[in-house]
Design a protein around this motif. Sequence first.
Motif: not given
Length: 173
Positions: A80-84, A112-115, A121-122
């Motif tokens: 998301i947002y190219g970042l998270h 996002a902190k959690l992942t 990752d993908c």
Amino acid sequence: MSDMRLGQKFFAQEVLTAAPAMVGKLLCRRFTDGTVLRLHITETEAYNGEADLACHASKGRTPRTEIMYASGGKVYVYLIYGLHILLNIVTGEQEHPQAVLIRCCEGYEGPAKLTKVLRLDCGFYGEDLVCSDRLWLEDDGCLPKIKTAPRVGIDYAPPLWRDKPWRYIMIKE
DNA sequence: GTAAGGATTGGC
DNA sequence: CCAATCCTTACT
């Protein structure tokens, strides 16, 4: 105790049942070095089918949303947002697109902190939580009190969907 | 091919 | 408040 691990039956529940039920469960991650991290889930959100205009599946079946059409227990991660990277868990029966966003765990406020901490990752797209050896859920008997609230970050959705109380938060005692 | 925008976070 | 940063989707 392997019977603490949540199986297909748990993930097959409808998302509005599964999302609050995941609050208080343990999110477990085994890293490549063998160490295991177990975190209590403290906040989730439900995304419920093609009709839910806040749900990615409202765009229909696409390469990205495809996994939401699978049977419960699969991992839906996306950038998301190219970042998270955000972590979702597919629930329900096959062909019923729905997923639970894991927003927070104890000590880690923010999806996002959690992942990042879990180093997801993908490559986890489609991972099966029922049989994976690197990501799964456990029930340690914790039965937290839960409050609801509207979902976060979906201002683009019409009020009918934006205002649904489909965010589930553990109440700290 | 091109363009718009996002289930967030951290810094000013 | 706003930039970061790139993938997905929609449209020409």
